[in-house]
Every structure is written in C-alpha cells, then in structure tokens.
Design a protein around this motif. Sequence first.
Motif, PDB file in Angstrom:
ATOM      1  N   ASP A  92       0.846  -1.190   0.000  1.00 52.31           N
ATOM      2  CA  ASP A  92       0.000   0.000   0.000  1.00 52.31           C
ATOM      3  C   ASP A  92       0.877   1.235   0.000  1.00 52.31           C
ATOM      4  O   ASP A  92       1.941   1.246   0.627  1.00 52.31           O
ATOM      5  CB  ASP A  92      -0.926   0.039   1.219  1.00 52.31           C
ATOM      6  N   ILE A  93       0.432   2.247  -0.716  1.00 55.07           N
ATOM      7  CA  ILE A  93       1.054   3.572  -0.658  1.00 55.07           C
ATOM      8  C   ILE A  93      -0.039   4.566  -0.304  1.00 55.07           C
ATOM      9  O   ILE A  93      -1.150   4.487  -0.821  1.00 55.07           O
ATOM     10  CB  ILE A  93       1.784   3.966  -1.969  1.00 55.07           C
ATOM     11  N   GLU A  94       0.277   5.447   0.615  1.00 57.10           N
ATOM     12  CA  GLU A  94      -0.690   6.438   1.084  1.00 57.10           C
ATOM     13  C   GLU A  94      -0.071   7.824   1.000  1.00 57.10           C
ATOM     14  O   GLU A  94       0.932   8.090   1.665  1.00 57.10           O
ATOM     15  CB  GLU A  94      -1.102   6.165   2.530  1.00 57.10           C
ATOM     16  N   PRO A  95      -0.646   8.713   0.202  1.00 53.32           N
ATOM     17  CA  PRO A  95      -0.104  10.064   0.093  1.00 53.32           C
ATOM     18  C   PRO A  95      -0.743  11.066   1.060  1.00 53.32           C
ATOM     19  O   PRO A  95      -0.167  12.108   1.339  1.00 53.32           O
ATOM     20  CB  PRO A  95      -0.423  10.447  -1.344  1.00 53.32           C
ATOM     21  N   ALA A 130       0.219   0.438   6.695  1.00 53.47           N
ATOM     22  CA  ALA A 130       0.557  -0.883   7.228  1.00 53.47           C
ATOM     23  C   ALA A 130      -0.674  -1.770   7.329  1.00 53.47           C
ATOM     24  O   ALA A 130      -0.647  -2.950   6.960  1.00 53.47           O
ATOM     25  CB  ALA A 130       1.226  -0.740   8.595  1.00 53.47           C
ATOM     26  N   LYS A 131      -1.780  -1.209   7.819  1.00 49.34           N
ATOM     27  CA  LYS A 131      -3.011  -1.994   7.936  1.00 49.34           C
ATOM     28  C   LYS A 131      -3.550  -2.376   6.557  1.00 49.34           C
ATOM     29  O   LYS A 131      -4.019  -3.500   6.359  1.00 49.34           O
ATOM     30  CB  LYS A 131      -4.073  -1.241   8.745  1.00 49.34           C
ATOM     31  N   GLU A 132      -3.493  -1.466   5.611  1.00 49.16           N
ATOM     32  CA  GLU A 132      -3.961  -1.768   4.249  1.00 49.16           C
ATOM     33  C   GLU A 132      -3.121  -2.873   3.616  1.00 49.16           C
ATOM     34  O   GLU A 132      -3.654  -3.793   2.994  1.00 49.16           O
ATOM     35  CB  GLU A 132      -3.908  -0.513   3.370  1.00 49.16           C
ATOM     36  N   ALA A 133      -1.798  -2.781   3.742  1.00 49.25           N
ATOM     37  CA  ALA A 133      -0.914  -3.805   3.172  1.00 49.25           C
ATOM     38  C   ALA A 133      -1.169  -5.153   3.847  1.00 49.25           C
ATOM     39  O   ALA A 133      -1.260  -6.189   3.178  1.00 49.25           O
ATOM     40  CB  ALA A 133       0.548  -3.391   3.331  1.00 49.25           C
ATOM     41  N   ALA A 134      -1.302  -5.147   5.163  1.00 48.78           N
ATOM     42  CA  ALA A 134      -1.570  -6.385   5.894  1.00 48.78           C
ATOM     43  C   ALA A 134      -2.909  -6.990   5.485  1.00 48.78           C
ATOM     44  O   ALA A 134      -3.029  -8.207   5.310  1.00 48.78           O
ATOM     45  CB  ALA A 134      -1.536  -6.122   7.397  1.00 48.78           C
ATOM     46  N   PHE A 135      -3.918  -6.137   5.314  1.00 46.27           N
ATOM     47  CA  PHE A 135      -5.229  -6.618   4.879  1.00 46.27           C
ATOM     48  C   PHE A 135      -5.118  -7.343   3.544  1.00 46.27           C
ATOM     49  O   PHE A 135      -5.673  -8.435   3.362  1.00 46.27           O
ATOM     50  CB  PHE A 135      -6.209  -5.453   4.767  1.00 46.27           C
ATOM     51  N   LYS A 136      -4.392  -6.760   2.608  1.00 45.48           N
ATOM     52  CA  LYS A 136      -4.234  -7.400   1.296  1.00 45.48           C
ATOM     53  C   LYS A 136      -3.538  -8.751   1.421  1.00 45.48           C
ATOM     54  O   LYS A 136      -3.938  -9.715   0.778  1.00 45.48           O
ATOM     55  CB  LYS A 136      -3.463  -6.482   0.349  1.00 45.48           C
ATOM     56  N   ALA A 137      -2.489  -8.812   2.230  1.00 47.84           N
ATOM     57  CA  ALA A 137      -1.763 -10.076   2.396  1.00 47.84           C
ATOM     58  C   ALA A 137      -2.605 -11.113   3.131  1.00 47.84           C
ATOM     59  O   ALA A 137      -2.591 -12.291   2.785  1.00 47.84           O
ATOM     60  CB  ALA A 137      -0.453  -9.839   3.143  1.00 47.84           C
ATOM     61  N   PRO A 171       4.276 -10.098   9.125  1.00 44.57           N
ATOM     62  CA  PRO A 171       5.185  -8.974   9.350  1.00 44.57           C
ATOM     63  C   PRO A 171       4.883  -7.869   8.338  1.00 44.57           C
ATOM     64  O   PRO A 171       4.466  -8.153   7.213  1.00 44.57           O
ATOM     65  CB  PRO A 171       6.571  -9.573   9.122  1.00 44.57           C
ATOM     66  N   VAL A 172       5.082  -6.632   8.756  1.00 44.14           N
ATOM     67  CA  VAL A 172       4.840  -5.484   7.882  1.00 44.14           C
ATOM     68  C   VAL A 172       6.062  -4.569   7.944  1.00 44.14           C
ATOM     69  O   VAL A 172       6.563  -4.271   9.020  1.00 44.14           O
ATOM     70  CB  VAL A 172       3.592  -4.680   8.320  1.00 44.14           C
ATOM     71  N   TRP A 173       6.514  -4.152   6.786  1.00 38.81           N
ATOM     72  CA  TRP A 173       7.614  -3.198   6.687  1.00 38.81           C
ATOM     73  C   TRP A 173       7.060  -1.879   6.177  1.00 38.81           C
ATOM     74  O   TRP A 173       6.305  -1.859   5.207  1.00 38.81           O
ATOM     75  CB  TRP A 173       8.684  -3.707   5.729  1.00 38.81           C
ATOM     76  N   VAL A 174       7.416  -0.794   6.825  1.00 37.55           N
ATOM     77  CA  VAL A 174       6.922   0.530   6.450  1.00 37.55           C
ATOM     78  C   VAL A 174       8.108   1.417   6.123  1.00 37.55           C
ATOM     79  O   VAL A 174       9.097   1.448   6.851  1.00 37.55           O
ATOM     80  CB  VAL A 174       6.099   1.172   7.591  1.00 37.55           C
ATOM     81  N   ARG A 175       7.973   2.143   5.043  1.00 38.65           N
ATOM     82  CA  ARG A 175       8.988   3.120   4.654  1.00 38.65           C
ATOM     83  C   ARG A 175       8.298   4.464   4.437  1.00 38.65           C
ATOM     84  O   ARG A 175       7.585   4.643   3.449  1.00 38.65           O
ATOM     85  CB  ARG A 175       9.678   2.682   3.381  1.00 38.65           C
ATOM     86  N   ALA A 183       4.072   0.634   2.474  1.00 37.89           N
ATOM     87  CA  ALA A 183       4.093  -0.528   3.359  1.00 37.89           C
ATOM     88  C   ALA A 183       3.969  -1.808   2.558  1.00 37.89           C
ATOM     89  O   ALA A 183       3.275  -1.857   1.545  1.00 37.89           O
ATOM     90  CB  ALA A 183       2.957  -0.435   4.376  1.00 37.89           C
ATOM     91  N   VAL A 184       4.669  -2.848   3.053  1.00 40.63           N
ATOM     92  CA  VAL A 184       4.611  -4.187   2.450  1.00 40.63           C
ATOM     93  C   VAL A 184       4.383  -5.191   3.557  1.00 40.63           C
ATOM     94  O   VAL A 184       5.043  -5.132   4.607  1.00 40.63           O
ATOM     95  CB  VAL A 184       5.924  -4.523   1.714  1.00 40.63           C
TER      96      VAL A 184
END
Length: 188
Positions: A92-95, A130-137, A171-175, A183-184
């Motif tokens: 996920d990318i959030e602007p 992070a929550k959006e990326a985790a939801f997708k995974a 696990p979630v990685w945020v940059r 986030a991934v």
Amino acid sequence: MGVQTGPFRGVVPEMSLGTAPVPPPHGPDEQFTAGRRAAAEALAAAGSAERTVPRAPDGRPLFPRGFPGSISHTGRLAVAAVVPGAAAVGVDIEPAVIPPRVAAFILREAERRRLLVPAGPYTARDLFAAKEAAFKAMNSLRTLGEFLFWQITLGQSGGALTASYRGESVPVWVRPEADLSFAVAIRL
C-alpha cells in the motif's frame, strides 16, 4: 529467485518492486494501467516469464502462479510488489495525511499510544498503510472470512511491526517518505 529492489533492499527477503507514474488525467483508468505496468516490471525483476496481471471478478489482481504480488496506486504513482515463494503479498502507498479523527477510528488506543510519534516511530499515515498492506496479504487467500482493514491489530516487538487478525499474523515493513508512506506485508 526475486531481485531485491527499491526502498526495502536488504530488508524484505526476495522482494521485487515495480513502479509507474500515473499519467494525466490521473483517473481510475490511468491508475489501473499504471498498476499493471508496475506489476509487469516487478514480475520481470522476479524472473517471471508471464508479465500480465488480469483482474479477478472481485477486482483483485491475479498474479501468475508462483509469483504472488500486490498493487497499490495513488493519483500520481503506482507500485507493485512480488515475492516468489510467499503465500501472499500486500502493498500500500498512502499520500494523504490522516486526520486525528480518522486515526482515532482506524487505530486502537494501544496502537496510538505505543506506535504513533512521539512514543513510537510511526505517523498515522504509516500505520494506515501498514493496515492496508496487511489486509491485502491476509485477505488474499480468503481464509479469514470477511473483515475490514481497520480490524487488524498492529504491534511491535524488537523493532518489527506485526499485523494480526483472528490468530493470523504477518510482518509489515513501512517506509515513510516526505510525501507518502509505503508498506509491504508478506504472508509466508
């Protein structure tokens, strides 16, 4: 084997990233097309001979067998992540800046108290991504039933961010960047 590229090089195992700008007028069609270009780039970097990512009836991207991936986009940028060998991937990318009222809704009190700046290292936008990326995974395999991304619980142990829901965790990685959070999440 995937090629580690992009901002998570050396952090996320075997991940390949692709990016593509979203051309004007930046609408849904342009975002969709940019997302598929980013996916093709990530698949190529991961070693996939297949570079096409069709859409499932429910709208999810269907990555080639053996190359699980995920796509996210804003009005200006699309990104895709592929992790060969993983069960599922979420990106996920959030602007947008997340207003306090929205943060209070999507983040539990413990998440706000422990993870948000100044007590923790994350902004509300980082944790939203992070929550959006985790939801997708977590939701891509459809084993947890119907749920909404904000129902995921985020925690941190030893500097690692983990997303949990109904006994499952990833696990979630945020940059964070100046103008967006990236986030991934990888389900092994």
